[in-house]
Design a protein around this motif. Structure first.
Motif, PDB file in Angstrom:
ATOM      1  N   ALA A  25       0.834  -1.209   0.000  1.00 54.81           N
ATOM      2  CA  ALA A  25       0.000   0.000   0.000  1.00 54.81           C
ATOM      3  C   ALA A  25       0.869   1.260   0.000  1.00 54.81           C
ATOM      4  O   ALA A  25       0.563   2.247  -0.687  1.00 54.81           O
ATOM      5  N   ARG A  26       1.960   1.223   0.774  1.00 55.65           N
ATOM      6  CA  ARG A  26       2.866   2.385   0.788  1.00 55.65           C
ATOM      7  C   ARG A  26       3.492   2.602  -0.591  1.00 55.65           C
ATOM      8  O   ARG A  26       3.634   3.737  -1.053  1.00 55.65           O
ATOM      9  N   ALA A  27       3.847   1.481  -1.246  1.00 51.75           N
ATOM     10  CA  ALA A  27       4.546   1.564  -2.532  1.00 51.75           C
ATOM     11  C   ALA A  27       3.612   1.884  -3.700  1.00 51.75           C
ATOM     12  O   ALA A  27       4.080   2.253  -4.785  1.00 51.75           O
ATOM     13  N   ASN A  28       2.307   1.698  -3.475  1.00 49.06           N
ATOM     14  CA  ASN A  28       1.333   1.908  -4.566  1.00 49.06           C
ATOM     15  C   ASN A  28       0.198   2.813  -4.079  1.00 49.06           C
ATOM     16  O   ASN A  28      -0.960   2.373  -3.968  1.00 49.06           O
ATOM     17  N   PRO A  29       0.486   4.080  -3.809  1.00 45.35           N
ATOM     18  CA  PRO A  29      -0.539   4.961  -3.223  1.00 45.35           C
ATOM     19  C   PRO A  29      -1.738   5.196  -4.133  1.00 45.35           C
ATOM     20  O   PRO A  29      -2.801   5.611  -3.658  1.00 45.35           O
ATOM     21  N   GLU A  30      -1.585   4.925  -5.433  1.00 43.33           N
ATOM     22  CA  GLU A  30      -2.704   5.134  -6.356  1.00 43.33           C
ATOM     23  C   GLU A  30      -3.620   3.917  -6.435  1.00 43.33           C
ATOM     24  O   GLU A  30      -4.667   3.978  -7.095  1.00 43.33           O
ATOM     25  N   ARG A  31      -3.229   2.828  -5.783  1.00 42.31           N
ATOM     26  CA  ARG A  31      -4.024   1.589  -5.820  1.00 42.31           C
ATOM     27  C   ARG A  31      -4.611   1.287  -4.448  1.00 42.31           C
ATOM     28  O   ARG A  31      -4.024   1.640  -3.425  1.00 42.31           O
ATOM     29  N   GLU A  32      -5.761   0.612  -4.401  1.00 40.50           N
ATOM     30  CA  GLU A  32      -6.315   0.123  -3.139  1.00 40.50           C
ATOM     31  C   GLU A  32      -5.753  -1.275  -2.877  1.00 40.50           C
ATOM     32  O   GLU A  32      -5.916  -2.181  -3.708  1.00 40.50           O
ATOM     33  N   VAL A  33      -5.089  -1.449  -1.763  1.00 39.96           N
ATOM     34  CA  VAL A  33      -4.518  -2.756  -1.409  1.00 39.96           C
ATOM     35  C   VAL A  33      -5.390  -3.388  -0.325  1.00 39.96           C
ATOM     36  O   VAL A  33      -5.610  -2.800   0.738  1.00 39.96           O
ATOM     37  N   VAL A  34      -5.889  -4.588  -0.623  1.00 34.28           N
ATOM     38  CA  VAL A  34      -6.779  -5.301   0.302  1.00 34.28           C
ATOM     39  C   VAL A  34      -6.067  -6.545   0.817  1.00 34.28           C
ATOM     40  O   VAL A  34      -5.549  -7.345   0.031  1.00 34.28           O
ATOM     41  N   PHE A  35      -6.057  -6.697   2.133  1.00 32.24           N
ATOM     42  CA  PHE A  35      -5.503  -7.915   2.728  1.00 32.24           C
ATOM     43  C   PHE A  35      -6.647  -8.808   3.167  1.00 32.24           C
ATOM     44  O   PHE A  35      -7.570  -8.367   3.850  1.00 32.24           O
ATOM     45  N   PHE A  36      -6.576 -10.075   2.769  1.00 35.01           N
ATOM     46  CA  PHE A  36      -7.578 -11.064   3.152  1.00 35.01           C
ATOM     47  C   PHE A  36      -7.152 -11.674   4.490  1.00 35.01           C
ATOM     48  O   PHE A  36      -6.272 -12.538   4.536  1.00 35.01           O
ATOM     49  N   GLY A  37      -7.750 -11.212   5.580  1.00 33.46           N
ATOM     50  CA  GLY A  37      -7.383 -11.691   6.907  1.00 33.46           C
ATOM     51  C   GLY A  37      -8.193 -12.905   7.298  1.00 33.46           C
ATOM     52  O   GLY A  37      -9.423 -12.855   7.350  1.00 33.46           O
ATOM     53  N   LEU A  38      -7.528 -14.024   7.541  1.00 38.87           N
ATOM     54  CA  LEU A  38      -8.226 -15.229   7.982  1.00 38.87           C
ATOM     55  C   LEU A  38      -7.370 -15.947   9.008  1.00 38.87           C
ATOM     56  O   LEU A  38      -6.172 -15.697   9.126  1.00 38.87           O
TER      57      LEU A  38
END
Length: 381
Positions: free
Chosen positions: A132-145
Motif C-alpha cells: 500500500a505504501r509503494a502503490n498509493p494510487e491503488r487500493e490494497v486489500v488484505f484477506f485476513g483469515l
C-alpha cells in the motif's frame, strides 16, 4: 539438531506408546467401547499424519480431526467475495498462499489471477501494508483469515496503518474464534468425544484459562499440546491418564510456549480493532454464533466490507463433498465419496483437500491409511 531431536527421541516415543496402550486398554475395558479424542488444530492433524503417529496408536484409540484449519472452513460465498474484490479495477488483493486454491462457486483466487486479477501472495499483513505504501494510487486489500493465532498480526497492522495515515489499505476480515466453535461442537448431538488435544498456537494467545468451561460444564479433559511427535504423544498420554483416573481437567503440555493467561498485549490489540460478529458461516459446520470477528466502527476506513459492495451469499457445497461430516468426525476422509478420485490436492472439490493442514490432504499426502482404517473397521466401500 538441538531443540528438535529431543522431541523425536525413539526410546521416549516407544515408552510413551507403551504407556498409552496400557492406559487405553484399561479405560476401554471399563467403558466397553473405543476412545475418541479430537485434535482441534490443523497443525496437529498435519503432524499426526506426517510422523505416522495415528498408525502407531492402539486401534481402540481413535483420533478425530477437528475444525482447526481456517482455510478448510472458509465458505464458498466468502471465496466468491474475495474474487469479486480482486477483480475490481485498481485493486491489489493480497492473501496467504493456502487461500489461493480454495474453490469458489465459479473460480478460485488462483484462477482469477490467471485471468488477469492482480492477486499477490504475502507472508504477513505487513507485506500487504508495504504494498500500500509503494502503490498509493491503488487500493490494497488484505484477506485476513485464521484463528486468534493470526489475528494479532492483522490487528497490529491496522493500528500501524492508522498511525501512518495510510488510506489506501483495507482488510477483508474473516478471522474466526476458537472457543465458541468448540462450544458449538460440544453441543452437537452427533459428537461422541472423550477428550481434546488443545491447539498450541491459539492457546499461546488466549491462554489455557479460556478452556475451563470444557472441564467444568462438559466434564471432558483437554491438554494443550505442542507439535513435535513427543509433544503429541505426551499430550495423548495425559488425556488418557485423566480418563483412567476419572478426572476432567485442563492441562498444559506446551508450557514452553503457552501460559494460563496468554499474550495480554496481543489480546489488547485484538480487542481494540475487532468485535464479535453475531454469527459466522463455516464451511461444513453451518452458522455458529459469535465465532467470527469484524472491525470496530473506529476502524471503518480500513474495512473492505464497507468499501466494496459484496454479495455475501450463502452458497451450498457440492453434494458429493462431505467435508462437514469429516470435520465433525462422523466419517474418515477415505469414506467421502469423492476422496482421491474427483477430489485430490491437484483438483480439490472440498477445502479439506486444499490446505496441508486439512484432514483429507494429510490423509492423501502421507497415505498408508489402509491398514489403520482396517484396524478401525472403517468401511470405505
Amino acid at each position: 539438531m538441538k531443540y528438535v531431536d529431543e522431541y523425536r527421541d525413539p526410546a521416549s516415543v516407544g515408552a510413551l506408546l507403551e504407556a498409552i496402550a496400557a492406559l487405553t486398554g484399561k479405560v476401554v475395558a471399563e467403558r466397553g467401547r473405543p476412545l475418541h479424542i479430537m485434535e482441534v488444530c490443523g497443525g496437529h492433524t498435519h503432524a499426526i499424519f506426517k510422523y505416522g503417529i495415528a498408525k502407531m496408536l492402539p486401534a481402540e484409540l481413535e483420533l478425530i480431526h477437528g475444525p482447526g484449519c481456517p482455510v478448510c472452513v472458509l465458505p464458498i460465498g466468502q471465496v466468491d467475495d474475495c474474487v469479486a474484490i480482486a477483480e475490481t479495477p485498481g485493486v491489489i488483493f493480497t492473501t496467504f498462499g493456502d487461500a489461493m486454491r480454495v474453490p469458489g462457486s465459479k473460480k478460485s483466487l488462483l484462477q482469477a489471477k490467471a485471468e488477469g486479477a492482480d492477486i499477490r501472495m504475502v507472508y504477513s499483513p505487513l507485506d500487504a501494508l508495504a504494498l500500500a505504501r509503494a502503490n498509493p494510487e491503488r487500493e490494497v486489500v488484505f484477506f485476513g483469515l485464521g484463528f486468534e493465532t493470526t489475528m494479532p498480526a492483522t490487528a497490529f497492522t491496522i493500528l500501524q496503518a492508522e498511525a501512518e495515515g495510510i488510506r489506501n489499505f483495507s482488510l477483508f476480515c474473516n478471522h474466526i474464534t476458537i472457543v465458541p466453535t468448540m462450544q458449538a461442537l460440544l453441543e452437537s448431538p452427533d459428537l461422541n468425544l472423550d477428550g481434546f488435544l488443545g491447539p498450541g498456537h491459539v492457546s499461546m494467545i488466549i491462554g489455557t484459562r479460556a478452556y475451563e468451561f470444557i472441564s467444568e460444564k462438559y466434564h471432558l479433559p483437554l491438554v494443550v499440546a505442542g507439535f513435535e511427535p513427543l509433544d503429541i504423544l505426551h499430550s495423548l498420554w495425559l488425556v488418557v491418564k485423566q480418563l483412567a483416573e476419572g478426572r476432567a481437567e485442563i492441562e498444559n503440555q506446551y508450557g514452553r510456549i503457552v501460559s494460563q493467561d496468554g499474550n495480554i498485549a496481543a489480546q489488547d490489540a485484538i480487542g481494540r480493532v475487532f468485535e464479535l460478529r453475531e454469527f459466522f458461516e463455516w464451511r461444513g459446520l453451518g452458522s455458529i454464533d459469535h465465532s467470527g470477528v469484524r472491525m470496530r466502527e473506529a476502524y471503518a476506513q480500513f474495512d473492505a466490507e464497507r468499501k466494496f459492495a459484496l454479495s455475501s451469499q450463502r452458497i451450498a457445497e457440492p453434494q458429493s463433498c462431505q467435508c462437514g461430516d469429516v470435520l465433525k468426525g462422523l466419517i474418515k476422509p477415505r469414506q467421502c465419496k469423492v476422496f482421491g478420485t474427483a477430489c485430490t490436492p491437484e483438483t480439490p472439490l472440498g477445502a479439506l483437500m486444499v490446505s496441508s493442514e486439512g484432514a483429507c490432504a494429510a490423509y492423501y499426502q502421507y497415505g498408508d491409511f489402509e491398514s489403520r482404517d482396517k484396524a478401525l473397521g472403517v468401511d470405505v466401500a
